[in-house]
Design a protein around this motif. Structure first.
Motif, mmCIF file in Angstrom:
data_model
loop_
_atom_site.group_PDB
_atom_site.id
_atom_site.type_symbol
_atom_site.label_atom_id
_atom_site.label_comp_id
_atom_site.label_asym_id
_atom_site.label_seq_id
_atom_site.Cartn_x
_atom_site.Cartn_y
_atom_site.Cartn_z
ATOM 1 N N LEU A 138 0.835 -1.189 0.000
ATOM 2 C CA LEU A 138 0.000 0.000 0.000
ATOM 3 C C LEU A 138 0.875 1.247 0.000
ATOM 4 N N PHE A 139 0.848 1.961 -1.083
ATOM 5 C CA PHE A 139 1.664 3.158 -1.249
ATOM 6 C C PHE A 139 3.130 2.842 -0.973
ATOM 7 N N ALA A 140 3.550 1.631 -1.307
ATOM 8 C CA ALA A 140 4.898 1.207 -0.981
ATOM 9 C C ALA A 140 5.513 0.517 -2.195
ATOM 10 N N PRO A 141 6.830 0.474 -2.305
ATOM 11 C CA PRO A 141 7.762 1.104 -1.369
ATOM 12 C C PRO A 141 7.685 2.631 -1.374
ATOM 13 N N ASN A 142 7.260 3.210 -2.480
ATOM 14 C CA ASN A 142 7.054 4.654 -2.484
ATOM 15 C C ASN A 142 5.686 4.948 -3.044
ATOM 16 N N PRO A 143 5.040 5.985 -2.557
ATOM 17 C CA PRO A 143 3.762 6.359 -3.167
ATOM 18 C C PRO A 143 4.014 6.877 -4.579
ATOM 19 N N LEU A 144 3.023 6.717 -5.403
ATOM 20 C CA LEU A 144 3.094 7.276 -6.752
ATOM 21 C C LEU A 144 3.265 8.785 -6.635
ATOM 22 N N GLN A 145 4.172 9.342 -7.433
ATOM 23 C CA GLN A 145 4.432 10.778 -7.331
ATOM 24 C C GLN A 145 4.159 11.505 -8.628
ATOM 25 N N GLN A 146 3.363 10.853 -9.471
ATOM 26 C CA GLN A 146 3.037 11.469 -10.755
ATOM 27 C C GLN A 146 1.545 11.349 -11.007
ATOM 28 N N ASN A 147 1.019 12.366 -11.616
ATOM 29 C CA ASN A 147 -0.351 12.265 -12.095
ATOM 30 C C ASN A 147 -0.317 11.772 -13.529
ATOM 31 N N ILE A 148 -0.958 10.627 -13.730
ATOM 32 C CA ILE A 148 -0.983 10.063 -15.076
ATOM 33 C C ILE A 148 -2.394 10.240 -15.626
ATOM 34 N N ALA A 149 -2.512 11.118 -16.599
ATOM 35 C CA ALA A 149 -3.823 11.380 -17.179
ATOM 36 C C ALA A 149 -3.943 10.646 -18.504
ATOM 37 N N VAL A 150 -5.085 10.003 -18.702
ATOM 38 C CA VAL A 150 -5.346 9.336 -19.974
ATOM 39 C C VAL A 150 -6.226 10.250 -20.815
ATOM 40 N N GLN A 151 -5.741 10.551 -22.016
ATOM 41 C CA GLN A 151 -6.477 11.453 -22.895
ATOM 42 C C GLN A 151 -6.767 10.738 -24.208
ATOM 43 N N VAL A 152 -7.796 11.189 -24.866
ATOM 44 C CA VAL A 152 -8.166 10.502 -26.105
ATOM 45 C C VAL A 152 -8.792 11.494 -27.089
ATOM 46 N N ARG A 153 -8.501 11.288 -28.358
ATOM 47 C CA ARG A 153 -9.198 12.045 -29.404
ATOM 48 C C ARG A 153 -9.741 11.040 -30.414
ATOM 49 N N ALA A 154 -10.674 11.492 -31.213
ATOM 50 C CA ALA A 154 -11.337 10.542 -32.102
ATOM 51 C C ALA A 154 -11.514 11.119 -33.496
ATOM 52 N N GLU A 155 -11.596 10.221 -34.436
ATOM 53 C CA GLU A 155 -12.032 10.612 -35.766
ATOM 54 C C GLU A 155 -13.488 10.175 -35.870
ATOM 55 N N VAL A 156 -14.366 11.120 -36.131
ATOM 56 C CA VAL A 156 -15.796 10.786 -36.125
ATOM 57 C C VAL A 156 -16.425 11.050 -37.487
ATOM 58 N N ARG A 157 -17.464 10.296 -37.749
ATOM 59 C CA ARG A 157 -18.277 10.601 -38.913
ATOM 60 C C ARG A 157 -19.528 11.317 -38.411
ATOM 61 N N ALA A 158 -19.643 12.564 -38.808
ATOM 62 C CA ALA A 158 -20.763 13.371 -38.323
ATOM 63 C C ALA A 158 -22.045 12.978 -39.057
#
Lengths: 297, 423
Positions: A138-158
């Protein structure tokens, strides 16, 4: 650590130390083919019913506790004939051995890699997986020290038939906003995307090559998840249908505390995956595709 | 060897004998820790129940056949890891809804202690079915509940604070007044229905075999044991078979209780010892970081406030490691253990809010509760009873649901020696 995907996911949020993937652990034995080991934990297979268990004829008012077990009616082995006593002794031995072996297995499973686990890793894994898997770093050996953001873009048919590429949607930021001020965050906000990304990263190398079945599964899972999320955000406008998606992660260091003299880079690091075509199989219930529209609700 | 020596040796040998005999009669004569097992039963069942209700609107996204982690994907993973889940028996939405509702019902009934034996098994099936269906949805809280749900099946966790106990008590009281109470029809009916369902699942080839018969042996064994228990307590001509089964049940209960306590110790030991190796836990800043992760900071301003002082953060950081590492050892000293227990329960309560991990924290508090002293739990029970009476002031009688079986057999000080009762 490659929580190659199973239980706990504690490792997911506690993951880490300064460099991700730091613990030089053994290759994660997640996908071991094993038998359900539980039967072994239940040697006598007997689990009786306490409603019938009125072994001690008790007083019928809340009596003060009597601390003298020696004077309670004979209901233990003392009340049994030799034949039964032998059977009890046998059961006692079996249960004791089973409990000790089970505890030993649990200990070796959570302990760091050592002489015994190196020699008997297979046997331990067969006992532990799939139902007794656990991870308490649990939060070991070290706590995570980064914010990992998942981003996404799309190709869409309008709806007009035109093909457009949308902006980047920061799905993790949306999760974060949903968690803000929330006393009961949902697993769908806190775990789903975060662990799906961990699963993907854990089953792919740096060139995004999958490591077999689990890698392939993680890709399809991530794709289904982001398509659903994009549709809920109405990416590309009303009625637009997602044709392709591109996922990336944006990793930023948590700024060191004010009182600290440490300096870390505040530049985000990106990991970008290739464009993925979206097929019918990638549309989960609740996506906008016409086929599933009706089935969704 | 002088005769004095010999007498001394004999004496110490017989003392050892006596100790052993007392140990054996302890682990066979009673299901230890009735209050502790009841409080964890209530704790885990309530945590899972609230979780299921909270996620009710999201249930299809999380575990449904056409959620992001689809039935098809789960099928491939489970073919590989052989985990147990009733949700793989069919990919229909109706089946999924049935399983989800049954999971909700079984946790509610286990919490109340209604037909505890059967409900503990159904509870375990519900937990395993949902969690194994979507393993990438859970976190440490789910993991704790997963393990404890399995262990709970082996404990006689309905001895106190349960509807089973109340029914038993009322039956006894009625008999004492000379009234004849009708036979219990619900128990055998439930047994019959569950046997029928199990037979159907078995014939359809849904339940996995495996080592020693695997889940098939497990479920049929439990079912047969219930039948045998009923038979023996209703039909046996002598008391001996009943006492024998009771002894076996106590044995299993005590072993499972021991495992639950050991599991809690493993959790803390692992969490603590691995932390010691981390540079952030060494330099005293570790606690600052999770509070600044977007996924674990529902109250950013509060997190900012809590981590404004470096010294305070260091104290909490060190304190966390010390408490986690020390906890298993303090079980040998009742007073120190209780102090640490209070510290850990408090920390988990804080984590619930500050890190936005309510269900993880609830599950951990439930696990901690297995170490609470019987005296405290009994007082808790009295408060709860009084509160209930006040709440339903029309309520007929202010009796305290204080089960005597436990009172009788659980001396106050029996509470910490549990640690070593492997016998």
């Amino acid at each position: 650590m490659a929580d190659i995907g199973k239980r706990g996911g504690m490792d997911a949020y506690d993951e880490g130390s300064n460099p991700r993937h730091e613990p030089p652990d053994e290759p994660e034995p997640a996908a071991i083919d094993s038998h359900p080991p539980d039967d072994r934990a239940a040697p006598a297979g007997l689990s009786p019913d306490e409603r019938a268990a009125g072994a001690a004829p008790p007083p019928n008012h809340p009596a003060p506790p009597q601390y003298d077990s020696a004077h309670s009616p004979p209901n233990g082995i003392a009340a049994l004939s030799l034949r039964y006593q032998i059977a009890v002794a046998l059961a006692l031995a079996v249960v004791t051995v089973a409990a000790c072996v089970h505890l030993g297995m649990m200990f070796l499973h959570v302990a760091p890699s050592n002489t015994v686990t190196k020699q008997h890793g297979q046997a331990i894994d067969e006992w532990v997986y799939p139902e007794f898997e656990q991870n308490w770093k649990l939060f070991a050996p070290n706590p995570l020290q980064q914010n990992i953001a998942v981003q996404v873009r799309a190709e869409v048919r309008a709806t007009d038939g035109g093909i457009r590429t949308t902006r980047w949607y920061d799905l993790s930021a949306l999760d974060g906003a949903a968690i803000d001020g929330n006393l009961l965050p949902s697993h769908t906000e806190q775990n789903a995307l975060r662990r799906a990304w961990d699963f993907y990263v854990g089953t792919h190398d740096n060139e995004n090559r999958p490591d077999g079945l689990r890698g392939a599964l993680s890709e399809r899972y991530l794709r289904r998840l982001v398509v659903l999320r994009l549709d809920r955000e109405q990416a590309g406008g009303q009625g637009a249908v997602v044709q392709q998606v591109k996922v990336r992660s944006r990793t930023t260091n948590v700024p060191p505390p004010q009182w600290s003299t440490e300096k870390v880079s505040d530049k985000p690091a990106f990991r970008e995956l290739p464009w993925w075509p979206v097929t019918e199989a990638d549309r989960a219930a609740g996506t906008r595709d016409t086929r599933t529209e009706a089935g969704a609700q | 060897m002088s005769s004095d020596d010999r007498t001394g040796t004999l004496e110490s040998a017989s003392r050892l004998d006596r100790k052993l005999a007392r140990g054996i009669s302890r682990v066979t004569g009673a299901a230890l820790g009735p209050y502790q097992t009841a409080v964890i039963r209530i704790g885990f069942a309530a945590t899972w129940l609230v979780f299921l209700l909270r996620e009710f609107p999201h249930r299809r996204d999380m575990y449904g056949p056409d959620g992001p982690w689809s039935w098809d994907l789960a099928q491939q993973l489970i073919a590989d890891n052989r985990a147990f889940t009733a949700l793989m028996w069919s990919d229909s939405l109706i089946w999924f809804e049935i399983v989800y509702v049954l999971a909700v019902l079984s946790s509610a009934l286990l919490m109340l202690g209604w037909r505890t034996r059967a409900m503990s098994v159904l509870f375990m099936i519900g937990v395993l079915s949902l969690q194994n269906r979507s393993v990438f949805m859970g976190d440490g809280g789910d993991n704790v509940i997963h393990l404890m749900a399995i262990y709970l099946v082996f404990t006689r966790c309905g001895q106190v604070w349960s509807l089973d106990e109340r029914r038993e008590r009322r039956g006894r009281e009625a008999r004492a007044r000379g009234e004849r109470s009708g036979p219990d029809r619900v128990g055998p009916a439930l047994w019959g229905v569950l046997g029928f369902l199990l037979a159907a699942a078995t014939l359809a080839g849904k339940v996995d075999g495996g080592f020693l018969g695997g889940w098939l042996t497990f479920f049929w064994g439990l079912w047969a044991a219930q039948g045998l228990w009923w038979l023996v307590s209703h039909r046996a001509r002598t008391a001996e078979p009943r006492i024998f089964l009771d002894v076996l049940a106590n044995l299993l209960h005590n072993a499972a209780l021991f495992m639950i306590m050991a599991e809690a110790c493993l959790i803390y030991a692992t969490a603590g010892w691995y932390k010691i190796q981390g540079s952030r836990w060494q330099d005293g800043t570790a606690v600052y970081y999770p509070l600044h992760l977007d996924y674990f900071s529902p109250w950013p301003a509060l997190a900012e406030l809590l981590t404004a002082n470096g010294t305070l953060v260091m104290l909490v950081t060190y304190g966390t490691v010390v408490v986690q590492v020390a906890f298993p050892f303090t079980l040998f000293n009742r007073r120190v253990k209780n102090v640490l227990l209070a510290a850990m329960i408090t920390e988990h309560a804080v984590i619930a809010v500050v890190l936005g991990l309510p269900f993880f924290s609830l599950a951990m508090i439930a696990a901690d509760a297995v170490f609470l002293p019987s005296s405290f739990l009994r007082r808790l029970g009295r408060w709860a009873a009084r509160a209930r009476v006040r709440l339903f002031s029309r309520g007929s009688r202010p009796t305290i649901p204080g089960p005597r079986k436990g009172d009788q057999r659980t001396p106050e000080k029996a509470e910490h020696p549990h640690v070593g009762f492997t016998a």
